[in-house]
Design an enzyme around this catalytic site. Structure first.
Site, PDB file in Angstrom:
ATOM      1  N   LEU A 273      -6.039 -22.554 -18.398  1.00  0.00           N
ATOM      2  CA  LEU A 273      -6.588 -23.455 -17.381  1.00  0.00           C
ATOM      3  C   LEU A 273      -7.377 -22.704 -16.325  1.00  0.00           C
ATOM      4  CD1 LEU A 273      -3.564 -25.848 -16.785  1.00  0.00           C
ATOM      5  CD2 LEU A 273      -5.646 -26.336 -18.061  1.00  0.00           C
ATOM      6  N   GLY A 274      -6.996 -21.472 -16.036  1.00  0.00           N
ATOM      7  CA  GLY A 274      -7.695 -20.729 -15.001  1.00  0.00           C
ATOM      8  C   GLY A 274      -7.045 -19.392 -14.767  1.00  0.00           C
ATOM      9  N   GLU A 275      -7.650 -18.617 -13.856  1.00  0.00           N
ATOM     10  CA  GLU A 275      -7.114 -17.300 -13.553  1.00  0.00           C
ATOM     11  C   GLU A 275      -7.502 -16.903 -12.147  1.00  0.00           C
ATOM     12  OE1 GLU A 275      -8.897 -14.067 -15.764  1.00  0.00           O
ATOM     13  OE2 GLU A 275     -10.560 -15.375 -16.315  1.00  0.00           O
TER      14      GLU A 275
ATOM     15  N   GLN B  25      -6.712 -13.375  -9.052  1.00  0.00           N
ATOM     16  CA  GLN B  25      -6.650 -11.934  -8.902  1.00  0.00           C
ATOM     17  C   GLN B  25      -5.413 -11.340  -9.566  1.00  0.00           C
ATOM     18  OE1 GLN B  25      -6.721 -10.670  -4.842  1.00  0.00           O
ATOM     19  NE2 GLN B  25      -6.764  -8.494  -5.326  1.00  0.00           N
TER      20      GLN B  25
ATOM     21  N   GLY C 200      -2.999 -13.277 -11.558  1.00  0.00           N
ATOM     22  CA  GLY C 200      -2.352 -13.999 -12.630  1.00  0.00           C
ATOM     23  C   GLY C 200      -3.228 -15.038 -13.279  1.00  0.00           C
TER      24      GLY C 200
ATOM     25  N   VAL D 280      -3.167 -19.195 -15.272  1.00  0.00           N
ATOM     26  CA  VAL D 280      -2.499 -20.481 -15.472  1.00  0.00           C
ATOM     27  C   VAL D 280      -2.819 -20.951 -16.879  1.00  0.00           C
ATOM     28  CG1 VAL D 280      -2.218 -22.845 -14.655  1.00  0.00           C
ATOM     29  CG2 VAL D 280      -2.759 -21.036 -13.028  1.00  0.00           C
TER      30      VAL D 280
ATOM     31  N   ASP E 170      -5.700 -26.904   0.764  1.00  0.00           N
ATOM     32  CA  ASP E 170      -6.737 -27.087  -0.265  1.00  0.00           C
ATOM     33  C   ASP E 170      -6.587 -28.451  -0.926  1.00  0.00           C
ATOM     34  OD1 ASP E 170      -8.888 -26.563  -1.884  1.00  0.00           O
ATOM     35  OD2 ASP E 170      -7.811 -25.252  -3.264  1.00  0.00           O
TER      36      ASP E 170
END
Length: 784
Positions: free
Chosen positions: A502-504, A506, A508, A510, A643
């Site tokens: 799904l994403g990354e 600095q 780690g 996901v 956020d």
């Protein structure tokens, strides 16, 4: 202090203006020496001491300049000085100088022309906006003459070609000014623009600066859609170029296109990972000009076009005639070419700019300018990273102060002696000498809902593994949490099956995974309506093995915090893997994905949805009320999200909404964040003025972000907030909120938004934090 850092940041950011080419006017390395000798060549040289490498502006080495071997004849353009920039640059300004050589030389070019090339094979003659090629040069051998390139050029190779009206000896020293072209766009092919016949006069909306071939269509060139100038709201008027009506736009008539669409193909320098495309469109519907109804985009990766296109429909707006940027999510398609079909919504469609965001544009965060190095007299620490939302790199230098209006400017000219101090509900400009004492007395205030609004100094920030601040938590709350054990169980890694990344960030990544037997590990008080034998979709946050000790400690603290959050509208931590590396936390993932993507795929109920056969959704208020409920819960714990946006809300069955926190880690939303080297990544379009200006994150700033989130929802996430403004203009608007002189710009009322809901939004965006509603009040209003 942190407050002073944020003030410094705002100064850096306020100097830029998207309609001013000063955002991209930095020397590219002739005078500074960053352009290497081997990248400077010439048609000939009079002697070794006047070779091409001596043609550097303001240098006196060799015999003082580049001089061609023979006398330059009138209209004989065989002599040139050539510069290879090694990659594409957006060039806005050129400088020339003659040969002085300490009073010995007296040769200079009174006039010159410029040719440029993007590939080294096809050379293009530069012309100004009136079609003139010759540029006035020098009148003596020593003065530097700077000339704006209007229009600017996008090139790798540039040639300076001296021009004379009689035979004469000429010598030249030169410099190029601009910034790296990170769009990667090398050409667009499109139909030729048309002519509108308005009462009393014609309006020509053709691409008059296109540098490719123009016959029945435009091919292999760039022009007004990439010149950095956005058209005005009234397309009849132009920016100050002494040109004809309609000049700023390229436009097409529905009558000329039987298929109902205009097709534009974009070619790029190489295969790129595309995040989004932004099209600046006119919307003067009184003249039958509207934003496109739909766009269908095809992607070519190697040599073949992908069979499945991407569809996007912007929100129809017949209330606001302002021109605006429409952002099309390109969903991380890999492509070297994109072909888009823009469908008419009315008789005419007018575009003035088209920009692209791709992996290169969004992740270049070096401290030095690309390839050619630092400009002269600039130290490495003086640059902020190349920041390209669109096409322009925007390096900041020490001379920024002379361009900036300090928020305390009205208190006197010596603005460096004034500091902004926040007291409950009000900001003061005070002498810098007293700022420290004043700030110590104002660390906390009590909000309208009775919840303390903590200043940055009182907040523990946990840097999530994906780069986001998970939540901002008062130190007192963190102390209470730290003594408790983790309230979730260890989960066997072997029962997790990877689905997609799904994403990354600095430290780690996901991952979306399927979990087997998760029901056995979940706390019994958590309602989980999935049968025991069914795989469960989960999001797995994973800490990288190379993460430092601080990141590891933050990860464990994040687990403790997440395990305590128990609310129907907050994503739950289900289990962990912390007995061995890599450390993992397993959270819920909703089957319908994030709210931004969910709504952008849907349409409001009505005729348009029937025609497009798109899925519809009508219970927007119910969705918004759930977000308000989740935020009410967080604020009751003194948690500040920092956020809040539709990208950070997940959608489950029956339109259940849960607030999450890993939207920032996804490349899909990289365009929503303003990146600053070594500091926070800022979702500035959702941030309150005091968060940007003072670094204050409170429940009240979350309320502001909720107002923006509500605006997104009612626009079906078809448009980015403040899409008509650049990032720098968004931040400059922040200064207007601070000064409160009634010049601030608010997000407009969405077409589908009733007055009562827009009133809620405006309440969220009140300048005074104490006047904003609490989440309890917002939740009650939405339920009503």
């Amino acid at each position: 202090s942190l407050q002073r850092f944020w003030m410094l940041l705002i100064y850096f950011l306020l100097i830029y203006d998207s309609h001013n080419m000063s955002v991209c006017r930095y020397p590219l390395g002739m005078s500074g020496g960053q352009i290497q000798d081997e990248d400077i060549s010439a048609s000939s040289q009079w002697s070794e001491s006047t070779a091409a490498r001596y043609g550097r502006l303001d240098f006196e080495e060799g015999d003082g300049a580049w001089c061609p071997e023979i006398t330059v004849e009138p209209d004989n353009l065989k002599e040139f000085l050539q510069i290879d920039l090694r990659s594409l640059y957006f060039i806005t300004l050129v400088g020339t100088q003659g040969r002085h050589a300490g009073g010995i030389g007296n040769e200079f070019a009174q006039m010159y022309k410029i040719k440029y090339s993007r590939d080294g094979s096809r050379w293009i003659s530069w012309r100004n906006r009136q079609g003139k090629q010759v540029i006035e040069g020098n009148r003596n051998a020593y003065d530097i003459v700077l000339k704006d390139l209007e229009p600017p050029i996008i090139a790798r190779f540039v040639r300076f070609m001296p021009v004379t009206d009689h035979s004469m000896n000429v010598c030249m020293r030169v410099e190029l000014y601009g910034c790296e072209w990170l769009d990667g766009l090398v050409s667009y092919n499109a139909p030729v623009g048309g002519q509108m016949k308005l009462p009393g006069f014609p309006v020509y909306v053709n691409d008059s600066v296109y540098d490719g071939a123009v016959i029945h269509s435009m091919t292999e060139g760039l022009g007004q859609l990439t010149d950095g100038v956005c058209g005005l709201d009234d397309f009849i008027h132009s920016h100050v170029y002494n040109v004809w009506p309609g000049y700023d736009y390229v436009g097409w008539s529905n009558e000329s296109f039987p298929g109902g669409y205009v097709e534009i193909m974009f070619e790029f320098d190489r295969t790129r990972n595309f995040t989004s495309m932004k099209i600046h469109c006119n919307n003067m519907f009184s003249w039958h000009v509207k934003v496109f109804r739909q766009v269908v985009c095809y992607f070519r990766s190697e040599s073949d076009w992908e069979p499945s296109p991407l569809f996007f429909s912007p929100v129809v707006d017949e209330k606001n005639p302002s021109a605006r940027f429409v952002t099309v999510n390109l969903a991380n398609h890999m492509a070297s070419a994109i072909k888009c079909q823009f469908y008419f919504a009315d008789a005419w469609m007018l575009f003035s700019e088209i920009t692209f965001q791709s992996d290169t544009a969004m992740y270049n965060t070096t401290l030095a300018p690309p390839k050619t190095g630092l400009p002269p007299n600039t130290q490495p620490g003086q640059w902020r990273p190349t920041l390209c939302r669109g096409r322009h790199c925007k390096p900041a230098r020490r001379d920024w102060q002379q361009h900036v209006r300090h928020p305390c400017a009205d208190h006197g000219p010596a603005t460096n002696q004034w500091t902004i101090i926040d007291t409950p509900g009000l900001l003061h400009c005070v002498p810098a000498s007293s700022s420290t004492a004043a700030s110590k007395s104002t660390t906390t205030s009590v909000g309208q809902d009775g919840v303390p609004h903590y200043a940055e100094a009182d907040i523990v920030n946990l840097q999530g593994v994906t780069g986001s601040n998970t939540y901002a938590i008062p130190a007192l709350t963190m102390d209470l949490l730290s003594g408790k054990d983790v309230a979730v169980e260890e989960f066997p890694r072997k029962l997790l099956t990877f689905k997609e990344k799904l994403g990354e960030g600095q430290f780690g990544e996901v991952h979306l995974c399927e979990a087997e037997g998760m029901q056995e590990f979940i706390n019994k008080e958590f309602l989980f309506d999935i049968p025991e034998d069914q795989l469960v979709l989960v999001a797995v946050k994973m800490l990288r093995s190379d993460a430092n000790k601080n990141a590891r400690n933050d990860f464990l603290k994040e687990i403790k915090i997440m395990s305590r959050l128990k609310d129907p509208n907050i994503i739950r931590l289900l289990a962990v893997c912390i007995y061995s590396d890599p450390l993992c936390m397993i959270t819920e993932y909703m089957e319908n994905g994030d709210l931004n993507q969910f709504l952008s795929r849907h349409e409001p109920e009505g005729q348009l949805a029937l025609l497009s056969n798109a899925p519809t959704v009508s219970n927007l208020c119910y969705m918004a009320a759930q977000i308000a409920s989740g935020m009410k819960y967080l604020s009751s714990l003194n948690f500040v999200h920092r956020d809040l946006a539709t990208r950070n809300c997940l959608v489950g069955k029956n339109y259940t909404i849960k607030i999450a926190d890993f939207g920032m880690s996804r490349n899909l939303y990289s365009g929503d964040y303003y990146r600053i080297q070594g500091r926070a990544v800022l979702p500035i379009r959702w941030m309150s003025w005091e968060s940007i200006l003072l670094g204050k994150f409170t429940t009240a700033s979350d309320v502001w972000a909720f107002g923006v989130t509500l605006w997104e929802i009612l626009n079906f996430c078809k448009e980015q907030p403040y899409s008509q403004l650049t990032d720098e203009q968004v931040i400059e608007n922040t200064g207007e909120f601070f000064r409160d002189q009634k010049r601030q710009i608010y997000l407009p009322q969405p077409v589908l938004c009733p007055d009562s809901l827009y009133k809620v939004m405006l309440g969220c965006w009140r300048r005074n934090t104490k006047e904003r509603p609490s989440f309890q009040e917002i939740h009650r209003a939405l339920l009503e």
